[in-house]
Motif scaffolding. Sequence first.
Motif, PDB file in Angstrom:
ATOM      1  N   GLU A 107      50.342  41.297  29.758  1.00 44.95           N
ATOM      2  CA  GLU A 107      50.960  42.576  30.113  1.00 44.95           C
ATOM      3  C   GLU A 107      50.433  43.655  29.177  1.00 44.95           C
ATOM      4  N   GLU A 108      49.953  44.732  29.732  1.00 48.68           N
ATOM      5  CA  GLU A 108      49.437  45.843  28.919  1.00 48.68           C
ATOM      6  C   GLU A 108      50.615  46.652  28.360  1.00 48.68           C
ATOM      7  N   PRO A 109      50.362  47.445  27.306  1.00 50.81           N
ATOM      8  CA  PRO A 109      51.471  48.221  26.722  1.00 50.81           C
ATOM      9  C   PRO A 109      52.180  49.116  27.741  1.00 50.81           C
ATOM     10  N   ASP A 110      51.477  49.557  28.795  1.00 57.64           N
ATOM     11  CA  ASP A 110      52.140  50.424  29.790  1.00 57.64           C
ATOM     12  C   ASP A 110      52.906  49.632  30.856  1.00 57.64           C
ATOM     13  N   GLY A 111      52.973  48.286  30.676  1.00 56.87           N
ATOM     14  CA  GLY A 111      53.777  47.477  31.588  1.00 56.87           C
ATOM     15  C   GLY A 111      53.003  46.893  32.765  1.00 56.87           C
ATOM     16  N   THR A 112      51.724  47.323  32.946  1.00 59.11           N
ATOM     17  CA  THR A 112      50.938  46.733  34.042  1.00 59.11           C
ATOM     18  C   THR A 112      50.354  45.400  33.569  1.00 59.11           C
ATOM     19  N   TRP A 113      49.975  44.544  34.528  1.00 55.73           N
ATOM     20  CA  TRP A 113      49.442  43.232  34.170  1.00 55.73           C
ATOM     21  C   TRP A 113      47.932  43.224  34.314  1.00 55.73           C
ATOM     22  N   TRP A 114      47.280  42.672  33.300  1.00 54.89           N
ATOM     23  CA  TRP A 114      45.830  42.450  33.347  1.00 54.89           C
ATOM     24  C   TRP A 114      45.641  41.024  33.862  1.00 54.89           C
ATOM     25  N   ASN A 115      45.217  40.925  35.112  1.00 57.85           N
ATOM     26  CA  ASN A 115      45.056  39.615  35.734  1.00 57.85           C
ATOM     27  C   ASN A 115      43.561  39.357  35.912  1.00 57.85           C
ATOM     28  N   GLY A 116      43.013  38.499  35.051  1.00 61.09           N
ATOM     29  CA  GLY A 116      41.559  38.287  35.000  1.00 61.09           C
ATOM     30  C   GLY A 116      40.981  37.772  36.302  1.00 61.09           C
ATOM     31  N   ILE A 117      41.743  36.971  37.030  1.00 60.68           N
ATOM     32  CA  ILE A 117      41.222  36.447  38.307  1.00 60.68           C
ATOM     33  C   ILE A 117      41.011  37.611  39.279  1.00 60.68           C
ATOM     34  N   ASN A 118      42.002  38.515  39.358  1.00 58.96           N
ATOM     35  CA  ASN A 118      41.857  39.671  40.259  1.00 58.96           C
ATOM     36  C   ASN A 118      40.737  40.605  39.803  1.00 58.96           C
ATOM     37  N   GLU A 119      40.665  40.831  38.480  1.00 58.83           N
ATOM     38  CA  GLU A 119      39.615  41.731  37.958  1.00 58.83           C
ATOM     39  C   GLU A 119      38.228  41.161  38.255  1.00 58.83           C
ATOM     40  N   SER A 120      38.077  39.833  38.090  1.00 59.39           N
ATOM     41  CA  SER A 120      36.778  39.191  38.365  1.00 59.39           C
ATOM     42  C   SER A 120      36.446  39.320  39.848  1.00 59.39           C
ATOM     43  N   ALA A 121      37.452  39.082  40.698  1.00 67.92           N
ATOM     44  CA  ALA A 121      37.204  39.132  42.150  1.00 67.92           C
ATOM     45  C   ALA A 121      36.744  40.534  42.563  1.00 67.92           C
ATOM     46  N   LYS A 122      37.372  41.573  41.942  1.00 67.13           N
ATOM     47  CA  LYS A 122      36.982  42.952  42.291  1.00 67.13           C
ATOM     48  C   LYS A 122      35.520  43.204  41.932  1.00 67.13           C
ATOM     49  N   LEU A 123      35.149  42.778  40.708  1.00 63.43           N
ATOM     50  CA  LEU A 123      33.768  43.011  40.252  1.00 63.43           C
ATOM     51  C   LEU A 123      32.780  42.225  41.126  1.00 63.43           C
ATOM     52  N   TYR A 124      33.141  40.979  41.439  1.00 62.47           N
ATOM     53  CA  TYR A 124      32.260  40.117  42.239  1.00 62.47           C
ATOM     54  C   TYR A 124      32.035  40.731  43.626  1.00 62.47           C
ATOM     55  N   GLU A 125      33.144  41.181  44.238  1.00 66.17           N
ATOM     56  CA  GLU A 125      33.037  41.765  45.579  1.00 66.17           C
ATOM     57  C   GLU A 125      32.150  43.006  45.562  1.00 66.17           C
ATOM     58  N   GLU A 126      32.361  43.834  44.533  1.00 70.73           N
ATOM     59  CA  GLU A 126      31.558  45.060  44.435  1.00 70.73           C
ATOM     60  C   GLU A 126      30.077  44.706  44.283  1.00 70.73           C
ATOM     61  N   ALA A 127      29.793  43.692  43.475  1.00 66.06           N
ATOM     62  CA  ALA A 127      28.397  43.285  43.274  1.00 66.06           C
ATOM     63  C   ALA A 127      27.802  42.764  44.590  1.00 66.06           C
ATOM     64  N   LEU A 128      28.573  41.948  45.314  1.00 67.62           N
ATOM     65  CA  LEU A 128      28.073  41.425  46.596  1.00 67.62           C
ATOM     66  C   LEU A 128      27.794  42.572  47.567  1.00 67.62           C
ATOM     67  N   ASN A 129      28.704  43.564  47.583  1.00 67.20           N
ATOM     68  CA  ASN A 129      28.507  44.711  48.481  1.00 67.20           C
ATOM     69  C   ASN A 129      27.246  45.493  48.162  1.00 67.20           C
ATOM     70  N   LYS A 130      26.791  45.378  46.901  1.00 72.26           N
ATOM     71  CA  LYS A 130      25.559  46.106  46.505  1.00 72.26           C
ATOM     72  C   LYS A 130      24.357  45.169  46.579  1.00 72.26           C
ATOM     73  N   ASP A 131      24.530  44.022  47.233  1.00 74.63           N
ATOM     74  CA  ASP A 131      23.425  43.059  47.435  1.00 74.63           C
ATOM     75  C   ASP A 131      22.923  42.382  46.168  1.00 74.63           C
ATOM     76  N   VAL A 132      23.769  42.291  45.168  1.00 73.24           N
ATOM     77  CA  VAL A 132      23.388  41.497  43.987  1.00 73.24           C
ATOM     78  C   VAL A 132      23.364  40.029  44.415  1.00 73.24           C
ATOM     79  N   GLN A 133      22.320  39.307  44.005  1.00 75.47           N
ATOM     80  CA  GLN A 133      22.239  37.873  44.354  1.00 75.47           C
ATOM     81  C   GLN A 133      22.855  37.038  43.227  1.00 75.47           C
ATOM     82  N   PHE A 134      23.478  35.927  43.587  1.00 80.13           N
ATOM     83  CA  PHE A 134      24.105  35.044  42.588  1.00 80.13           C
ATOM     84  C   PHE A 134      23.537  33.643  42.688  1.00 80.13           C
TER      85      PHE A 134
END
Length: 407
Positions: free
Chosen positions: A46-73
């Motif tokens: 939980e961040e000091p402002d009360g929001t949650w830092w959820n690494g699985i969601n953050e990773s999924a967002k970055l991964y999706e954005e990379a796929l949308n830009k045609d990054v190969q994995f």
Amino acid sequence: MNDVIIIGSGPAGLSAAITCANKGLNVLIIDEYLKPGGRLLGQLYEEPDGTWWNGINESAKLYEEALNKDVQFLMNTPVHNIEKAKDGWVIYTEDNTFNTNHLLLATGAAESPIPVPGWTLPGVMSVGAAQVMTNVHRVKPGEKGVIIGVNVLSAAIAMELKLADVDLACLTLPWNNQLTEEAAQPRKVMESLLHVSHMAPSPLVRTGSKFMKNDFMKKLGITFYPKKGVKMWDIPIQLRKAVIEIYGNNQVEGVTLATIDTNGEVIKGSEEHIACDFVCIAGGLYPLTELAAVAGCPFYLIEELGGYVPLHNTRMETALKGLYVAGNITGIEGAKVAAAQGVTAGLSIAKDSGVNGLESEIKKSIQSIERMRENAYIQFHSDVAKGKRILQDQWKEYKASTETVFL
Ligand SMILES: Cc1cc2nc3c(=O)[nH]c(=O)nc-3n(C[C@H](O)[C@H](O)[C@H](O)COP(=O)(O)OP(=O)(O)OC[C@H]3O[C@@H](n4cnc5c(N)ncnc54)[C@H](O)[C@@H]3O)c2cc1C
């Protein structure tokens, strides 16, 4: 041939890939793990402002954005060697070799072990392994555990285990020997804990720790540290006790704990047994730099950054042409700093690939790393900014000496 190859799909590698792809470069990410996200996958707080830092969601967002830009994995693929070629870099994996002009190493960090008698028993694991089991695979590491090693990472992971309803008997110190060094010294550990006091759930502990931030109070604090420990998230933090043995027949059945003096020496006759079915060892983190070492990068030992780091400048360029670094390979910090470093590395690569007009964007991205560092929720070393300054001084010295040689 890819314009850029990135080794590591953690926050640094993913952010660099998105930045490069945004600038029109064609990017390949290689990672030995099965999912992208690196160590970000295990993070939950939980961040000091009360929001949650959820690494699985953050990773999924970055991964999706990379796929949308045609990054190969290319996942499930360890890189075991890299070599400088005439016009770039060769990357070796078990099945293939790859060539590129721009190679970014974003390999992250690894855990240091603390040797404790009995540590080869099934049920003993690193604290990071317990984090991955719990937060990534959703498997409890056991019913009741003990964490050996009190530091920023073990404090954060203890809180995550608690959220997953895993019972922890205590966080405690390792026994004092030649290898455990400061990790077994109550006063040193107290100092590093005060640094994460903002994470404490109780306002009393938070306020109390503010008063402790001078040497006299620290000494007093450790001398009169309660024998039962101080509770955080209802878990006793034992700074005046150390595990001297992990025992069990075929798997962990418990630990032997002894009271220690303020210098970490065991007080004979104080031994007690605590039953548990798993033990986590938390010896801290160090930058994972082997690939930079085989490439021939100059290295510096900077304690504030977690160990040996490859020489690089604020643009994330190493001293070797076409080789860049970002994230924990440059020093141990949290995911947001790693991601910001990835953006800077991506912009530097784009500039070196011939994309024009990036200078002011690069400068702003360097400032953004500093801002992230100042505001980081988790700071693995209180003097990380000093460590970064030492490294920049080394960079200037190195550049001056190599330029003199080539004149
Ligand atoms: C065990 C552990 C737990 C952590 N927990 C926290 C936490 O709770 N909170 C926090 O803020 N920070 C934590 N960190 C720090 C964490 O490293 C940073 O938060 C952040 O994830 C660093 O990002 P990165 O991109 O530099 O590296 P990472 O996220 O570590 O990603 C590196 C990637 O490189 C890949 N890789 C490494 N070597 C190779 C190779 N030779 N070939 C192919 N792939 C390779 C790895 O598989 C990994 O996916 C933890 C670190 C570790 C090691």
